[in-house]
Write a protein that holds these residues in place. Structure first.
Motif, PDB file in Angstrom:
ATOM      1  N   THR A   1       0.784  -1.239   0.000  1.00  0.00           N
ATOM      2  CA  THR A   1       0.000   0.000   0.000  1.00  0.00           C
ATOM      3  C   THR A   1       0.822   1.299   0.000  1.00  0.00           C
ATOM      4  O   THR A   1       0.558   2.174  -0.827  1.00  0.00           O
ATOM      5  CB  THR A   1      -0.999  -0.042   1.180  1.00  0.00           C
TER       6      THR A   1
ATOM      7  N   ALA B   1       6.115  -0.944   3.988  1.00  0.00           N
ATOM      8  CA  ALA B   1       5.023  -1.239   4.922  1.00  0.00           C
ATOM      9  C   ALA B   1       5.528  -1.667   6.302  1.00  0.00           C
ATOM     10  O   ALA B   1       4.786  -1.624   7.268  1.00  0.00           O
ATOM     11  CB  ALA B   1       4.132  -2.340   4.352  1.00  0.00           C
ATOM     12  N   CYS B   2       6.783  -2.126   6.390  1.00  0.00           N
ATOM     13  CA  CYS B   2       7.212  -2.825   7.610  1.00  0.00           C
ATOM     14  C   CYS B   2       8.401  -2.168   8.290  1.00  0.00           C
ATOM     15  O   CYS B   2       9.423  -1.917   7.651  1.00  0.00           O
ATOM     16  CB  CYS B   2       7.611  -4.255   7.254  1.00  0.00           C
TER      17      CYS B   2
ATOM     18  N   GLY C   1       1.662   5.661   6.664  1.00  0.00           N
ATOM     19  CA  GLY C   1       1.088   4.381   6.265  1.00  0.00           C
ATOM     20  C   GLY C   1       1.911   3.139   6.530  1.00  0.00           C
ATOM     21  O   GLY C   1       1.563   2.062   6.070  1.00  0.00           O
ATOM     22  N   GLY C   2       2.999   3.253   7.288  1.00  0.00           N
ATOM     23  CA  GLY C   2       3.785   2.062   7.620  1.00  0.00           C
ATOM     24  C   GLY C   2       3.297   1.420   8.914  1.00  0.00           C
ATOM     25  O   GLY C   2       2.614   2.049   9.712  1.00  0.00           O
ATOM     26  N   GLY C   3       3.640   0.165   9.117  1.00  0.00           N
ATOM     27  CA  GLY C   3       3.309  -0.544  10.355  1.00  0.00           C
ATOM     28  C   GLY C   3       4.581  -0.800  11.153  1.00  0.00           C
ATOM     29  O   GLY C   3       5.644  -1.004  10.567  1.00  0.00           O
TER      30      GLY C   3
ATOM     31  N   GLN D   1      -3.108   8.302  10.149  1.00  0.00           N
ATOM     32  CA  GLN D   1      -2.663   8.193   8.757  1.00  0.00           C
ATOM     33  C   GLN D   1      -3.544   9.026   7.837  1.00  0.00           C
ATOM     34  O   GLN D   1      -4.101   8.517   6.854  1.00  0.00           O
ATOM     35  CB  GLN D   1      -2.674   6.747   8.292  1.00  0.00           C
TER      36      GLN D   1
ATOM     37  N   ARG E   1      -6.251   5.101   7.133  1.00  0.00           N
ATOM     38  CA  ARG E   1      -6.420   3.833   7.831  1.00  0.00           C
ATOM     39  C   ARG E   1      -5.783   3.891   9.204  1.00  0.00           C
ATOM     40  O   ARG E   1      -4.949   4.739   9.488  1.00  0.00           O
ATOM     41  CB  ARG E   1      -5.886   2.654   7.017  1.00  0.00           C
ATOM     42  N   ARG E   2      -6.224   2.978  10.048  1.00  0.00           N
ATOM     43  CA  ARG E   2      -5.688   2.897  11.403  1.00  0.00           C
ATOM     44  C   ARG E   2      -4.259   2.404  11.349  1.00  0.00           C
ATOM     45  O   ARG E   2      -3.909   1.631  10.474  1.00  0.00           O
ATOM     46  CB  ARG E   2      -6.496   1.881  12.203  1.00  0.00           C
ATOM     47  N   GLY E   3      -3.458   2.838  12.286  1.00  0.00           N
ATOM     48  CA  GLY E   3      -2.095   2.325  12.349  1.00  0.00           C
ATOM     49  C   GLY E   3      -2.093   0.895  12.856  1.00  0.00           C
ATOM     50  O   GLY E   3      -3.079   0.424  13.402  1.00  0.00           O
TER      51      GLY E   3
ATOM     52  N   PRO F   1       3.947  -5.694  12.163  1.00  0.00           N
ATOM     53  CA  PRO F   1       2.631  -6.063  12.717  1.00  0.00           C
ATOM     54  C   PRO F   1       2.085  -7.446  12.345  1.00  0.00           C
ATOM     55  O   PRO F   1       1.479  -8.110  13.182  1.00  0.00           O
ATOM     56  CB  PRO F   1       1.712  -4.964  12.194  1.00  0.00           C
ATOM     57  N   CYS F   2       2.250  -7.857  11.133  1.00  0.00           N
ATOM     58  CA  CYS F   2       1.606  -9.149  10.776  1.00  0.00           C
ATOM     59  C   CYS F   2       2.586 -10.321  10.753  1.00  0.00           C
ATOM     60  O   CYS F   2       2.216 -11.448  10.422  1.00  0.00           O
ATOM     61  CB  CYS F   2       0.890  -8.993   9.446  1.00  0.00           C
TER      62      CYS F   2
ATOM     63  N   GLU G   1       5.361 -11.009   8.950  1.00  0.00           N
ATOM     64  CA  GLU G   1       6.085 -11.493   7.772  1.00  0.00           C
ATOM     65  C   GLU G   1       7.491 -10.922   7.671  1.00  0.00           C
ATOM     66  O   GLU G   1       8.266 -11.349   6.820  1.00  0.00           O
ATOM     67  CB  GLU G   1       5.287 -11.218   6.487  1.00  0.00           C
TER      68      GLU G   1
ATOM     69  N   GLY H   1      -3.859  -7.751   2.665  1.00  0.00           N
ATOM     70  CA  GLY H   1      -5.219  -7.349   3.039  1.00  0.00           C
ATOM     71  C   GLY H   1      -5.898  -6.473   2.000  1.00  0.00           C
ATOM     72  O   GLY H   1      -7.014  -6.771   1.568  1.00  0.00           O
TER      73      GLY H   1
HETATM   74  P1  ADP Z   1      -1.500  -4.147   1.914  1.00  0.00           P
HETATM   75  O1  ADP Z   1      -2.390  -5.175   1.299  1.00  0.00           O
HETATM   76  O2  ADP Z   1      -2.240  -2.915   2.300  1.00  0.00           O
HETATM   77  O3  ADP Z   1      -0.296  -3.818   1.101  1.00  0.00           O
HETATM   78  P2  ADP Z   1      -0.886  -6.149   3.996  1.00  0.00           P
HETATM   79  O4  ADP Z   1      -2.222  -6.531   4.498  1.00  0.00           O
HETATM   80  O5  ADP Z   1      -0.179  -7.113   3.087  1.00  0.00           O
HETATM   81  O6  ADP Z   1      -0.943  -4.701   3.319  1.00  0.00           O
HETATM   82  O7  ADP Z   1       0.053  -5.861   5.226  1.00  0.00           O
HETATM   83  C1  ADP Z   1       1.450  -5.770   5.051  1.00  0.00           C
HETATM   84  C2  ADP Z   1       2.048  -4.952   6.129  1.00  0.00           C
HETATM   85  O8  ADP Z   1       1.657  -3.599   5.968  1.00  0.00           O
HETATM   86  C3  ADP Z   1       1.613  -5.294   7.537  1.00  0.00           C
HETATM   87  O9  ADP Z   1       2.272  -6.388   8.077  1.00  0.00           O
HETATM   88  C4  ADP Z   1       1.979  -4.020   8.235  1.00  0.00           C
HETATM   89  O10 ADP Z   1       3.376  -3.942   8.488  1.00  0.00           O
HETATM   90  C5  ADP Z   1       1.580  -2.981   7.219  1.00  0.00           C
HETATM   91  N1  ADP Z   1       0.195  -2.552   7.437  1.00  0.00           N
HETATM   92  C6  ADP Z   1      -0.938  -3.181   7.060  1.00  0.00           C
HETATM   93  N2  ADP Z   1      -2.028  -2.510   7.459  1.00  0.00           N
HETATM   94  C7  ADP Z   1      -1.583  -1.420   8.109  1.00  0.00           C
HETATM   95  C8  ADP Z   1      -2.203  -0.322   8.774  1.00  0.00           C
HETATM   96  N3  ADP Z   1      -3.526  -0.213   8.862  1.00  0.00           N
HETATM   97  N4  ADP Z   1      -1.395   0.593   9.320  1.00  0.00           N
HETATM   98  C9  ADP Z   1      -0.062   0.502   9.247  1.00  0.00           C
HETATM   99  N5  ADP Z   1       0.566  -0.493   8.635  1.00  0.00           N
HETATM  100  C10 ADP Z   1      -0.161  -1.450   8.079  1.00  0.00           C
END
Ligand code: ADP
Length: 685
Positions: free
Chosen positions: A81, A96-97, A128-130, A171, A175-177, A345-346, A348, A536
């Protein structure tokens, strides 16, 4: 010219209605004054492609922009994203990570005190990072604070501050963090931590966190034996020659110290985790014994009792998950840079403090052509996808110097997948079968091989990642377990069929040892190359099933920040049509439960092929995760979805087996165990 615009329109027809809803709500750029859209989906892909090609040499930019645009607009590959949203805009984060350090002091001269980290988190979330954190260096609740003679409030209360801050920084309302909070199992507050999101606290506390207990082999062995383990106060003595005064210390604390470096490296190679007692290297078990002698042990607890608490929590609310710290470090290719304590967060991306990683995923469904797998097409897409992700490292605008330094040192990228479930359906293979696990295993191997191959080629062209050490770098393919071992550990019997063997015969031609010779000769561009993310949102954009998950439901309502969507799986509708079952009454009936498992009016072939997440036996969820993890140099994110009526014994079995299968982290989610869940079954009026 005209032709160009025409093909734009055709490509946009690949975008589903739901995808369009998501894109317009969050991704497509608007004019800040008029709030009118200023781009179409194709223009978005073009913007991203151009931005990521801009780091290539001038004369090749055009060519790579076209390739990047091609793989995205055909929906064969979609980056994470932040890359879609922020490329070519004022915001600069494309990854994202992130994992951020948490030190046991307010501020430090290195800028890594706890409030420095809080600020870093806000900056990452804003774009937008997690973020993931290991909170186990913080002294436990009730411990003395020397400077004020006060009493410490403990890691969980600090986590609450991070949680509230996450709520506040939304963000830009998009979206929620998201956070991962980790505590290692030896910490004195671990019981509080385990219960931080369950019972009365579920749906209330730490809502912006996933939490995981960091466990070690010593602990899991103690669980099996029913032995006692100590929990300790991590802050006891000052280690000579360093600023660190933790008793149970971590290798990274010492990486700058010449006097221990060589010895640490040798020992790290032997075992995943090491600890130091002044100048001597000891095992975690020995460290705990010494901690006891020195009075750092707060108490002894039965490992089984502690484990049961974890299992009960996970059964009740989905939290905590487990991270297998020894496995993570044993299979970290750049292990010599220090010990990994946490993930994003998830799950990976197990990362070192301050490291970030950018992701992107292949849409597997697109590589099923006439009932076969288009291996050449897949390999070609991987080549451009890895190049794209490697370019993200340079095109990124990092919010902090530490993040930039740590990220550029290893240049980690994570190429993952989505659409596995739909690929399986197109090939006529039920998700819960040995054939499906075999296919996962072979796909993972193929993707890993070609991703690594590309990274070697990129090194030849552009240079290796700065911290690359050709000798110490660990080739994780050398420790991949074979499929039969995975199956027998999980108690599943059977052999892959002739059909699926033929389908994947191409994979048997891969030659990893020649690839290793190439790596030794030319170097390697990225410390890690693959990663299985949840996908997601990008799976909605690509219009496919998410990640390596089975179909969630054949028809359902999806609640996301921007609204509620009804979805009926189009592949499923196709099948109903084949049997002339696509009547409104039948569809309505199916939509009510979301599944067809025990519907006697539906042909058996359909029922077997369309097993949804809750119908798939838990062990097959775990096996798919294990299969992908074997050929993965970072982590595999997966949710083991359980039916509402599953018991704690199932959770226990899932967690224990995950450890034995060499999975790096595990999470379960039992249906209806939380009041707010993203997806509901069936169609509700
Ligand atoms: P996307 O489909 O949006 O690219 P994913 O569902 O594959 O994202 O999630 C990948 C990573 O992106 C997560 O492990 C996390 O690090 C980050 N991430 C996902 N959703 C969020 C969120 N709402 N806020 C911050 N980071 C997020």
């Amino acid at each position: 010219g005209k032709g160009g615009w025409k093909s734009f329109d055709e490509r946009d027809l690949l975008i589903s209605y739901n995808a369009l809803k998501v894109l317009e709500a969050r991704y497509l750029l608007k004019d800040p004054n008029t709030l009118r859209y200023i781009e179409t989906p194709q223009m978005m892909f073009r913007r991203v492609a151009r931005h990521l090609a801009s780091v290539e040499p001038q004369e090749r930019r055009r060519e790579y922009e076209e390739k990047f645009y091609e793989i995205m607009s055909s929906l064969k590959f979609v980056p994470n994203t932040p890359a879609l949203m922020n490329s070519g805009t004022r915001l600069g984060i494309l990854s994202a990570c992130f994992v951020l350090p948490v030190r046991d002091s307010m501020t430090t001269k290195n800028g890594d005190g706890i409030y420095d980290t809080l600020r870093a988190m806000a900056l990452v979330h804003q774009q937008g990072g997690g973020t993931g954190f290991d909170f186990s260096e913080l002294r436990p609740k009730g411990d003395v604070v020397a400077s004020t003679a006060g009493v410490a409030s403990g890691p969980v209360s600090f986590m609450k501050i991070f949680d509230v801050s996450t709520d506040v920084v939304k963000q830009g309302g998009k979206r929620r963090g998201a956070n991962m909070g980790v505590m290692h199992v030896w910490h004195a507050d671990v019981e509080d931590f385990i219960k931080a999101k369950t019972g009365e606290l579920k749906d209330v506390q730490l809502q912006n966190f996933n939490i995981s207990v960091g466990v070690y082999d010593y602990f899991m062995n103690a669980v099996e034996r029913g032995a006692e383990v100590p929990v300790i106060t991590p802050r006891k003595t000052k280690i000579p020659g360093t600023d660190y005064d933790y008793y149970i210390v971590r290798a990274r604390n010492y990486m700058d110290e010449e006097w221990v470096q060589e010895e640490i490296l040798r020992e790290l190679e032997e075992r995943g985790s090491i600890y130091l007692d002044e100048s001597r290297i000891i095992t975690v078990d020995e460290a705990l014994v010494i901690a006891e002698r020195e009075g750092a042990v707060v108490k002894w607890v039965n490992a089984r009792t502690l484990f049961n608490e974890v299992v009960k929590g996970a059964w009740d609310s989905g939290d905590p998950g487990l991270l297998f710290i020894d496995e993570i470090n044993r299979r970290h290719p750049a292990w010599y840079l220090g010990k990994i304590q946490a993930t994003n967060p998830c799950g990976e991306e197990p990362l070192l403090p301050w490291e970030s990683c950018n992701l992107g995923s292949l849409n597997l469904e697109k590589f099923v052509v006439d009932g076969r797998i288009d291996w050449n097409g897949l390999a070609e897409t991987i080549r451009y996808a890895v190049r794209f992700l490697d370019n993200v490292v340079d095109a990124n605008r990092y919010p902090l110097r530490q993040i930039e330094e740590a990220t550029k040192r290893t240049r980690k990228v994570g190429l993952g997948v989505m659409g596995l479930a739909r690929m399986l359906i197109k090939l006529g293979i039920p998700y819960d079968s040995v054939d499906a696990v075999f296919l996962s295993y072979q796909l993972a191997k193929f993707i890993y091989y070609h991703a690594l191959h590309t990274s070697v080629e990129l090194a030849k062209e552009k240079g290796s990642f700065p911290a690359y050490d050709p000798v110490r770098y660990r080739d994780i393919w050398e420790t991949a377990r074979d499929l039969q071992e995975l199956l027998s550990t999980a108690g599943v019997h059977g052999e892959p069929s002739e059909y699926v063997r033929k389908l994947t015969a191409e994979v048997n031609k891969l030659d990893f040892s020649t690839l290793k010779d190439m790596r030794l000769r030319y170097g390697l561009r990225n410390a890690t190359v693959v990663s299985v993310a949840p996908t997601g949102t990008i799976s909605i954009i690509a219009g496919t099933s998410s990640s390596i998950e089975p179909l969630f439901a054949l028809a359902f309502i999806r609640n996301v920040a921007v609204g509620r969507f009804m979805e009926i799986d189009p592949l499923f509708l196709d099948y109903l049509r084949r049997y002339e079952l696509d009547t409104p009454e039948v569809v309505k009936k199916i939509a009510e439960s979301g599944e067809v498992g025990d519907n006697p009016f539906i042909p058996k072939t359909i029922r077997k092929l369309f097993r949804t997440a809750h119908e798939v036996p838990p062990m097959f969820h775990v096996l798919h995760q294990a299969a992908w993890q074997q050929w993965n140099d970072s982590g595999t994110s997966k949710t083991i979805n359980l039916r509402s009526e599953e018991t704690t014994e199932t959770v226990e079995r899932v967690y224990m087996t995950a450890w034995k299968l060499g999975i790096k982290g595990i999470t379960v989610y039992r249906d209806k165990s939380k009041s707010q869940q993203v997806i509901y079954f069936g169609i509700k009026k």
